[in-house]
Design an enzyme around this catalytic site. Structure first.
Site, short mmCIF file in Angstrom:
data_model
loop_
_atom_site.label_atom_id
_atom_site.label_comp_id
_atom_site.label_asym_id
_atom_site.label_seq_id
_atom_site.Cartn_x
_atom_site.Cartn_y
_atom_site.Cartn_z
CG ASN A 72 -12.55 68.39 -24.80
OD1 ASN A 72 -12.80 67.55 -24.96
ND2 ASN A 72 -11.98 69.22 -25.47
CG ASN A 73 -11.02 69.75 -17.41
OD1 ASN A 73 -10.70 69.74 -16.48
ND2 ASN A 73 -11.54 68.66 -17.94
CD GLU A 108 4.62 68.26 -24.41
OE1 GLU A 108 3.60 68.93 -24.83
OE2 GLU A 108 5.69 68.81 -23.82
CB ALA A 144 3.57 66.25 -15.69
CE1 TYR A 179 -3.13 64.44 -24.15
CE2 TYR A 179 -5.36 64.32 -25.03
CZ TYR A 179 -4.48 64.51 -23.96
OH TYR A 179 -5.01 64.73 -22.74
CB SER A 235 1.12 59.36 -25.75
OG SER A 235 0.42 60.83 -25.33
CE LYS A 236 -3.25 61.39 -20.10
NZ LYS A 236 -2.74 62.26 -19.23
NE ARG A 269 -13.21 67.10 -28.97
CZ ARG A 269 -13.32 66.63 -30.16
NH1 ARG A 269 -14.52 66.20 -30.55
NH2 ARG A 269 -12.18 66.36 -31.20
CB THR A 291 -7.95 62.58 -22.00
OG1 THR A 291 -8.84 62.85 -23.00
CG2 THR A 291 -6.90 61.48 -22.59
CG ASP A 292 -13.18 62.86 -23.20
OD1 ASP A 292 -12.26 63.19 -23.73
OD2 ASP A 292 -14.30 63.32 -23.49
CD GLU A 293 -8.96 64.22 -26.70
OE1 GLU A 293 -8.00 64.11 -27.62
OE2 GLU A 293 -9.03 65.45 -26.18
CG ASP A 315 -11.56 68.70 -39.71
OD1 ASP A 315 -11.39 69.05 -38.60
OD2 ASP A 315 -12.58 67.96 -39.82
P1 NAD Z 1 -1.13 71.64 -19.62
O1 NAD Z 1 -0.61 71.15 -20.99
O2 NAD Z 1 -2.03 72.93 -19.35
O3 NAD Z 1 -0.18 71.34 -18.48
C1 NAD Z 1 0.65 70.37 -18.50
C2 NAD Z 1 1.44 70.87 -17.61
O4 NAD Z 1 2.55 69.55 -17.35
C3 NAD Z 1 2.56 71.86 -17.66
O5 NAD Z 1 2.49 72.65 -16.58
C4 NAD Z 1 3.76 71.51 -18.00
O6 NAD Z 1 5.14 72.36 -17.86
C5 NAD Z 1 3.92 69.94 -17.16
N1 NAD Z 1 4.91 69.18 -18.05
C6 NAD Z 1 4.72 68.89 -19.24
N2 NAD Z 1 5.88 67.76 -19.53
C7 NAD Z 1 6.50 67.51 -18.23
C8 NAD Z 1 7.47 66.92 -17.79
N3 NAD Z 1 8.16 66.15 -18.83
N4 NAD Z 1 7.81 66.83 -16.47
C9 NAD Z 1 7.32 67.65 -15.50
N5 NAD Z 1 6.23 68.40 -16.08
C10 NAD Z 1 5.77 68.39 -17.47
O7 NAD Z 1 -2.29 70.24 -19.49
P2 NAD Z 1 -3.63 70.37 -18.88
O8 NAD Z 1 -4.83 70.54 -19.73
O9 NAD Z 1 -3.65 70.96 -17.53
O10 NAD Z 1 -3.84 68.71 -18.43
C11 NAD Z 1 -3.31 68.11 -17.20
C12 NAD Z 1 -3.65 66.71 -17.18
O11 NAD Z 1 -5.08 66.67 -17.76
C13 NAD Z 1 -3.02 66.02 -18.57
O12 NAD Z 1 -2.61 64.64 -18.25
C14 NAD Z 1 -4.07 65.87 -19.70
O13 NAD Z 1 -3.98 64.80 -20.31
C15 NAD Z 1 -5.31 65.62 -18.85
N6 NAD Z 1 -6.87 66.20 -19.19
C16 NAD Z 1 -6.75 67.08 -19.89
C17 NAD Z 1 -8.03 67.63 -20.35
C18 NAD Z 1 -8.37 68.96 -20.77
O14 NAD Z 1 -9.25 69.13 -21.24
N7 NAD Z 1 -7.08 70.03 -20.71
C19 NAD Z 1 -9.19 66.54 -20.16
C20 NAD Z 1 -8.79 65.64 -19.67
C21 NAD Z 1 -7.66 65.22 -19.21
P1 TYD Z 2 -9.00 71.20 -28.43
O1 TYD Z 2 -9.26 72.21 -27.16
O2 TYD Z 2 -7.71 71.45 -28.98
O3 TYD Z 2 -9.30 70.12 -27.33
P2 TYD Z 2 -9.31 68.66 -28.00
O4 TYD Z 2 -8.85 68.39 -29.32
O5 TYD Z 2 -8.33 67.80 -26.99
O6 TYD Z 2 -10.78 68.12 -27.85
O7 TYD Z 2 -10.03 71.51 -29.35
C1 TYD Z 2 -11.50 71.13 -29.06
C2 TYD Z 2 -12.26 71.25 -30.32
O8 TYD Z 2 -12.20 72.50 -31.07
C3 TYD Z 2 -11.78 70.16 -31.32
O9 TYD Z 2 -13.19 69.43 -31.71
C4 TYD Z 2 -10.98 71.02 -32.17
C5 TYD Z 2 -11.76 72.24 -32.27
N1 TYD Z 2 -10.76 73.46 -32.65
C6 TYD Z 2 -11.03 74.25 -33.60
O10 TYD Z 2 -12.14 74.10 -34.46
N2 TYD Z 2 -10.29 75.20 -33.85
C7 TYD Z 2 -9.21 75.59 -33.14
O11 TYD Z 2 -8.31 76.73 -33.30
C8 TYD Z 2 -8.95 74.62 -32.27
C9 TYD Z 2 -7.66 74.78 -31.36
C10 TYD Z 2 -9.85 73.66 -31.81
#
Ligand code: NAD
Ligand code: TYD
Length: 353
Positions: A188-189, A85, A83, A159, A162-163, A223, A133-135, A288
């Site tokens: 990035n997934n 943001e 969970a 973001y 906070s992570k 990424r 995350t790698d960020e 940007d």
């Molecule tokens: P997402 O934004 O799709 O989902 C987040 C989920 O958390 C949502 O279902 C939301 O309702 C829930 N949530 C938010 N605030 C909450 C709260 N206060 N209490 C309970 N639930 C809450 O995120 P995601 O892309 O599935 O990412 C999941 C985790 O993986 C995160 O911790 C993110 O930092 C990490 N992560 C994501 C990526 C990516 O590329 N998406 C990569 C590496 C790590």
């Molecule tokens: P994003 O999917 O938001 O993941 P993160 O910022 O966590 O890596 O963005 C991936 C890359 O794509 C990032 O370099 C920002 C870029 N991007 C765009 O160029 N246009 C867009 O509309 C979005 C959402 C992201």
């Protein structure tokens, strides 16, 4: 692993993980705690492999009483904490929610796990896994080596800051209180059920609707993309074999420019959805992102060597499967596009770029 608390399991990666774990662990029962923010949806949890072993609880990870109750009542032995943001652009527009959920929420879970597990038999056989995350490592120059588990933290967005704070708290609970933790920092997934605020689903859905494809800056940011199922498998391997107190980097081992990803999506759509082709005519360079990290790259030597994990999907096949999934799930797409607040977000983030 018998009673698993998954947080954020109605979001993108969490929902994929719930599906994955129900398949690979036939005995496990999952308690899925999710606040259902804009990013979470019960649509992501339809047709689970075994509904009877999944209990959904709508609630906030910052709610200490609720978290303590769930840990006690369901004799949770494993927490898998997704969970958060999770969107950098939203963290620029409104950082407060990121501090609350990512930092205070993680603290609440850690402290509740410490308290309840101590009261009910101790830490043996229990584990708190934190998904990060790698960020947190910051931004790489073109020739810099990839991030390793010992790269110093240098987060640059609300973001990632906070992570990073949440990662530090997790490690502090291990060193100070002996809480049995593991961490993964992943790149990035992409894949099914990703909310279309992130690059890949946004581009797919905009292209299908004939809308502009907004590429930030020069599109040459890099990424390291990983298919979501590979991430789920990495987390599972860490749960099964990862050493307590350790961190594992997870990534896909590729380094495309954003613009290459967008062009590849257009090419796949030209083939699978020829209406509107060529889709790359929709590519639009826009202002940007402030503080935009230029490049991420993950060194995954440790998880490969110690746990035998490696990604199964390459970027080409993973992207194709993803585009296909979005084309084949119009009801899911409609439910997301019609969601209250989505149009307002697009307006807020893109209108003045
Ligand atoms: P997402 O934004 O799709 O989902 C987040 C989920 O958390 C949502 O279902 C939301 O309702 C829930 N949530 C938010 N605030 C909450 C709260 N206060 N209490 C309970 N639930 C809450 O995120 P995601 O892309 O599935 O990412 C999941 C985790 O993986 C995160 O911790 C993110 O930092 C990490 N992560 C994501 C990526 C990516 O590329 N998406 C990569 C590496 C790590
Ligand atoms: P994003 O999917 O938001 O993941 P993160 O910022 O966590 O890596 O963005 C991936 C890359 O794509 C990032 O370099 C920002 C870029 N991007 C765009 O160029 N246009 C867009 O509309 C979005 C959402 C992201």
């Amino acid at each position: 692993m018998k009673h698993v608390l998954v947080t954020g399991g109605a979001g993108f990666i969490g929902a994929n993980f719930v599906r994955y774990l129900l398949q690979v662990e036939p005995q496990v029962h999952i308690y899925n705690l999710d606040a259902l923010t804009y990013a979470g949806s019960l649509e992501n949890l339809k047709n689970l492999p075994d509904e009877s072993r999944h209990t959904f609880v709508q609630g906030d990870i910052c709610d200490n009483d609720l978290v303590m109750h769930l840990l006690r009542e369901h004799e949770i032995d494993t927490v898998v904490h997704f969970a958060a943001e999770s969107h950098v652009d939203r963290s620029i527009h409104g950082p407060a929610a990121f501090v609350q959920t990512n930092i205070v929420g993680t603290f609440t879970l850690l402290d509740a796990a410490k308290t309840v597990w101590k009261e009910t038999g101790g830490f043996a056989g229990r584990r708190f896994h934190h998904v990060s995350t790698d960020e947190v490592f910051g931004s790489l120059a073109p020739d810099d080596p990839a991030f390793t588990e010992t790269t110093p933290y240098d987060p640059r967005s609300p973001y990632s800051a906070s992570k990073a704070a949440s990662d530090h708290l997790v490690r502090a609970y291990f060193h100070t209180y002996g809480l049995p933790v593991t961490l993964t920092n992943c790149s990035n997934n992409y894949g099914p059920y990703q909310f279309p605020e992130k690059l890949i689903p946004l581009m797919v859905l905009n292209a299908v609707q004939g809308k502009p494809l907004p590429v930030y800056g020069d599109g040459k940011q890099i990424r390291d993309w990983l298919y979501v199922e590979d991430h789920c498998e990495a987390i599972y391997q860490v749960l099964k074999q990862g050493k307590i107190g350790e961190t594992y980097n997870v990534g896909g081992g590729n380094q495309p420019y954003n613009i290459e990803i967008v062009r590849e999506i257009c090419a796949i759509l030209d083939e699978l959805h020829p209406q509107g082709a060529p889709h790359d005519r929709l590519i639009t360079y826009v202002q940007d992102r402030p503080g935009h990290d230029r490049r991420y790259a993950m060194d995954t030597t440790k998880i490969q060597a110690e746990l035998g994990w490696a990604p199964r999907h390459d970027l080409k096949s993973g992207l194709r499967a993803t585009v296909q999934w979005y084309l084949e799930h119009p009801e899911w797409v409609q439910s997301v596009l019609q969601q209250e607040g989505y149009a307002a977000w697009l307006e807020r983030n893109y209108a003045k770029r």
